[in-house]
Every structure is written in structure tokens, then in C-alpha cells.
Write an enzyme that holds these catalytic residues in place. Structure first.
Site, PDB file in Angstrom:
ATOM      1  N   LYS A   1       3.607 -13.543 -22.625  1.00 51.71           N
ATOM      2  CA  LYS A   1       2.436 -12.999 -23.117  1.00 51.71           C
ATOM      3  C   LYS A   1       2.798 -10.782 -22.762  1.00 51.71           C
ATOM      4  O   LYS A   1       2.150 -10.542 -23.518  1.00 51.71           O
ATOM      5  CB  LYS A   1       1.391 -12.550 -21.881  1.00 51.71           C
ATOM      6  CG  LYS A   1       0.188 -12.494 -22.638  1.00 51.71           C
ATOM      7  CD  LYS A   1      -1.063 -13.169 -21.410  1.00 51.71           C
ATOM      8  CE  LYS A   1      -0.729 -13.499 -19.313  1.00 51.71           C
ATOM      9  NZ  LYS A   1      -0.384 -12.293 -19.050  1.00 51.71           N
TER      10      LYS A   1
ATOM     11  N   ARG B   1      -8.887 -12.661 -15.898  1.00 57.04           N
ATOM     12  CA  ARG B   1      -8.362 -13.405 -15.126  1.00 57.04           C
ATOM     13  C   ARG B   1      -9.692 -14.423 -14.651  1.00 57.04           C
ATOM     14  O   ARG B   1      -9.398 -15.139 -14.554  1.00 57.04           O
ATOM     15  CB  ARG B   1      -7.987 -13.597 -14.262  1.00 57.04           C
ATOM     16  CG  ARG B   1      -5.952 -13.555 -14.786  1.00 57.04           C
ATOM     17  CD  ARG B   1      -5.257 -12.922 -13.817  1.00 57.04           C
ATOM     18  NE  ARG B   1      -3.430 -13.059 -13.615  1.00 57.04           N
ATOM     19  CZ  ARG B   1      -2.578 -13.069 -14.651  1.00 57.04           C
ATOM     20  NH1 ARG B   1      -2.811 -11.947 -14.933  1.00 57.04           N
ATOM     21  NH2 ARG B   1      -1.648 -13.093 -14.530  1.00 57.04           N
TER      22      ARG B   1
ATOM     23  N   ARG C   1      13.474 -16.554 -16.249  1.00 60.20           N
ATOM     24  CA  ARG C   1      12.983 -14.656 -16.010  1.00 60.20           C
ATOM     25  C   ARG C   1      13.641 -14.128 -15.610  1.00 60.20           C
ATOM     26  O   ARG C   1      13.438 -13.608 -14.168  1.00 60.20           O
ATOM     27  CB  ARG C   1      11.104 -14.329 -16.031  1.00 60.20           C
ATOM     28  CG  ARG C   1      10.549 -13.420 -16.508  1.00 60.20           C
ATOM     29  CD  ARG C   1       9.763 -12.747 -16.446  1.00 60.20           C
ATOM     30  NE  ARG C   1       8.798 -13.777 -15.686  1.00 60.20           N
ATOM     31  CZ  ARG C   1       7.288 -13.794 -15.349  1.00 60.20           C
ATOM     32  NH1 ARG C   1       6.504 -12.604 -16.447  1.00 60.20           N
ATOM     33  NH2 ARG C   1       6.428 -13.817 -14.902  1.00 60.20           N
TER      34      ARG C   1
ATOM     35  N   ARG D   1      11.268 -12.338  -9.858  1.00 56.47           N
ATOM     36  CA  ARG D   1       9.806 -12.425  -9.151  1.00 56.47           C
ATOM     37  C   ARG D   1      10.110 -12.999  -8.331  1.00 56.47           C
ATOM     38  O   ARG D   1      10.007 -13.831  -8.362  1.00 56.47           O
ATOM     39  CB  ARG D   1       9.353 -11.736 -10.364  1.00 56.47           C
ATOM     40  CG  ARG D   1       8.712 -10.510 -10.623  1.00 56.47           C
ATOM     41  CD  ARG D   1       7.972 -10.854 -11.345  1.00 56.47           C
ATOM     42  NE  ARG D   1       7.071 -11.506 -11.163  1.00 56.47           N
ATOM     43  CZ  ARG D   1       6.112 -11.524 -12.356  1.00 56.47           C
ATOM     44  NH1 ARG D   1       5.898 -10.555 -13.543  1.00 56.47           N
ATOM     45  NH2 ARG D   1       4.570 -12.170 -12.191  1.00 56.47           N
TER      46      ARG D   1
ATOM     47  N   ARG E   1       0.537 -20.686  -9.825  1.00 54.35           N
ATOM     48  CA  ARG E   1       0.161 -19.395 -10.660  1.00 54.35           C
ATOM     49  C   ARG E   1      -0.404 -20.115 -12.104  1.00 54.35           C
ATOM     50  O   ARG E   1      -1.199 -20.456 -12.601  1.00 54.35           O
ATOM     51  CB  ARG E   1       0.757 -18.712 -11.052  1.00 54.35           C
ATOM     52  CG  ARG E   1       1.084 -17.755  -9.501  1.00 54.35           C
ATOM     53  CD  ARG E   1       2.711 -17.028 -10.224  1.00 54.35           C
ATOM     54  NE  ARG E   1       2.608 -15.760 -11.590  1.00 54.35           N
ATOM     55  CZ  ARG E   1       3.462 -15.740 -12.301  1.00 54.35           C
ATOM     56  NH1 ARG E   1       4.485 -16.244 -11.860  1.00 54.35           N
ATOM     57  NH2 ARG E   1       3.566 -15.089 -13.412  1.00 54.35           N
TER      58      ARG E   1
HETATM   59  P1  AMP Z   1       1.172 -10.915 -14.044  1.00 54.20           P
HETATM   60  O1  AMP Z   1       2.414  -9.902 -14.258  1.00 54.20           O
HETATM   61  O2  AMP Z   1       0.114 -10.385 -14.573  1.00 54.20           O
HETATM   62  O3  AMP Z   1       1.704 -12.398 -13.905  1.00 54.20           O
HETATM   63  O4  AMP Z   1       0.078 -10.921 -12.689  1.00 54.20           O
HETATM   64  C1  AMP Z   1       1.269 -11.330 -11.310  1.00 54.20           C
HETATM   65  C2  AMP Z   1       0.200 -11.299 -10.073  1.00 54.20           C
HETATM   66  O5  AMP Z   1      -1.121 -10.037 -10.270  1.00 54.20           O
HETATM   67  C3  AMP Z   1      -0.754 -12.538 -10.538  1.00 54.20           C
HETATM   68  O6  AMP Z   1      -0.263 -13.991 -10.132  1.00 54.20           O
HETATM   69  C4  AMP Z   1      -1.754 -12.037  -9.416  1.00 54.20           C
HETATM   70  O7  AMP Z   1      -2.073 -12.437  -8.073  1.00 54.20           O
HETATM   71  C5  AMP Z   1      -2.101 -10.525  -9.831  1.00 54.20           C
HETATM   72  N1  AMP Z   1      -2.773 -10.047 -10.658  1.00 54.20           N
HETATM   73  C6  AMP Z   1      -2.290  -9.475 -11.926  1.00 54.20           C
HETATM   74  N2  AMP Z   1      -3.516  -9.451 -13.185  1.00 54.20           N
HETATM   75  C7  AMP Z   1      -5.202  -9.888 -11.608  1.00 54.20           C
HETATM   76  C8  AMP Z   1      -6.218  -9.925 -12.222  1.00 54.20           C
HETATM   77  N3  AMP Z   1      -6.967  -9.688 -13.639  1.00 54.20           N
HETATM   78  N4  AMP Z   1      -6.908 -10.630 -11.676  1.00 54.20           N
HETATM   79  C9  AMP Z   1      -6.475 -10.623 -10.472  1.00 54.20           C
HETATM   80  N5  AMP Z   1      -4.939 -10.903  -9.508  1.00 54.20           N
HETATM   81  C10 AMP Z   1      -4.501 -10.461 -11.075  1.00 54.20           C
END
Ligand code: AMP
Length: 209
Positions: free
Chosen positions: A13, A88, A122, A155, A166
């Protein structure tokens, strides 16, 4: 063009959001990136978000909604935006529809085992957030960012146990958004297997449909 991208962690994504952002000339807004920056800078928001992020859980809705509301008010978002990682939850989606109109929701789909493989390969640049993959999109020199020469890192939330958590979080809390957006006629699905360029073409086609 006001776009929302949906998809489990590892569906590619973020990579596609980056390409679509260049293609349409609109900013990519990644809530994950904004939160990671806040954690790195140890801001109040970062301090609150860190433990949720490290364990593969979602940061509470009110914090993330406020953050996005603020970001969408910046001038570059006026002509459109690509939301990567938001909403989300249903509560976030409801809040978003109150903030702005959305033209389309693109959802990237992949099999669960393929997701684990993708996530654990990654690598990211801690300086400029460029994302690589040891198999799919390796840097020119192993372990080093092409753009700035910084050593790449894994990460903390890309460890296999956290990745599984996740994905579970996505299935429970985010996947219901598929029906939510389908019911509102905004939903478009994109198969996220194959080369980055092929997936990108599919995404652009899906937006024309
Ligand atoms: P991502 O890089 O989008 O996978 O986000 C990494 C982490 O940030 C996620 O596993 C959540 O803990 C937090 N996170 C990112 N976007 C959101 C969201 N819209 N709502 C809640 N937590 C978020």
C-alpha cells in the site's frame, strides 16, 4: 482526487501510495509515518502512541482523527490527497466522511502467508522513510538507502510475531471497512500480487472504472 488506500500490512500500500502521489501530483498522507516521526521526536502524541505501535495494535481513534484533521487542513491537501493507513476503524471512517468528501477507496488484496513473507523482507531508511524489500525491491547496494546512503533498518513492528498481530488487527478492525465503503459505492479492489509496476497499472485502471 481524494483517495483512501486500504490493505493489510505488507500488501504494498505504501509503495503504491507513493507512486500514485507522483502520478496525480497530490500528497501521500501516511498516518503510520506521521506517528513514527512523533515517536522518534518523543512528542506527547509519540509517547502515547508508541506502546500500541510496538505491539501491533491500533493507536486510539481520537488521537489519530485529530492528527488527520490537522493534516488535511494544510494547503497542499486542498487539491487532493492519498490517505495511506487511515481510516483503520469504522469510527475513523465516520469521522473522515464528516471532514471531507472521498472520491474512491482502493483496497489492496493479498493472501495471508504472502503477507508474512512480504513484511519480514521489508527494510526502511530511518532518515528519509524510503521503503525497500530484500526480494521485491532491493536497494542497489545491500543494506544501504539509494537516495541518502543511510544504513537500512528493520522496523520494530516488522518482527514476525508483531506482523501476525498487525494482520490480526487488520482483519478484526479494518477489514469491516470493505463492506462500509462497498455499501457507499466507493470501493475498488486491486490484486496486489506481481511486480510493483503491474500493481500500479491495475490501481490506475481501477480508478478509471
Ligand atoms: P503503518 O505504517 O500504516 O502500518 O502504521 C504503523 C502503526 O501505526 C500501526 O500498526 C498502528 O499502530 C499505527 N497506526 C497507523 N495508522 C493508524 C490509524 N489510522 N489508526 C490507528 N493506528 C494507526
Amino acid at each position: 482526487m481524494r483517495l483512501v488506500l486500504l490493505g493489510p500490512p505488507g500488501a504494498g500500500k505504501g509503495t503504491q501510495a507513493e507512486k500514485l502521489s507522483v502520478y496525480f501530483g497530490i500528497p501521500r498522507i501516511s498516518t503510520g509515518d506521521i506517528l513514527r516521526h512523533n515517536v522518534a521526536q518523543n512528542t506527547e502524541l509519540g509517547k502515547k502512541a508508541k506502546s500500541y505501535m510496538d505491539s501491533g495494535q491500533l493507536v486510539p481513534d481520537d488521537l489519530v482523527v485529530k492528527m488527520v484533521e490537522h493534516r488535511l487542513k494544510e494547503s497542499d491537501a486542498r487539491k487532493g490527497f492519498i490517505l495511506d493507513g487511515f481510516p483503520r476503524t469504522i469510527a475513523q471512517a465516520d469521522a473522515l466522511l464528516k471532514m471531507t468528501k472521498i472520491d474512491a477507496v482502493l483496497s489492496f488484496f493479498l493472501e495471508p502467508e504472502e503477507l508474512i513473507k512480504r513484511n519480514t523482507g521489508r527494510r526502511v531508511c530511518p532518515k528519509d522513510d524510503t521503503v525497500y524489500h530484500v526480494l521485491m525491491n532491493p536497494p542497489k547496494k545491500p543494506g544501504v538507502c539509494d537516495k541518502c546512503g543511510t544504513a537500512l533498518i528493520v522496523r520494530a513492528d516488522d518482527r514476525e510475531d508483531v506482523v501476525r498481530k498487525r494482520i490480526e488487527t487488520y482483519e478484526k478492525q479494518t477489514a469491516p471497512l470493505i463492506k462500509y465503503y462497498r455499501d457507499r459505492g466507493m470501493f475498488r479492489e486491486v490484486y496486489a500480487t506481481g511486480l510493483i509496476e503491474e500493481i500500479f497499472l491495475r490501481a490506475v485502471e481501477a480508478l478509471k472504472a
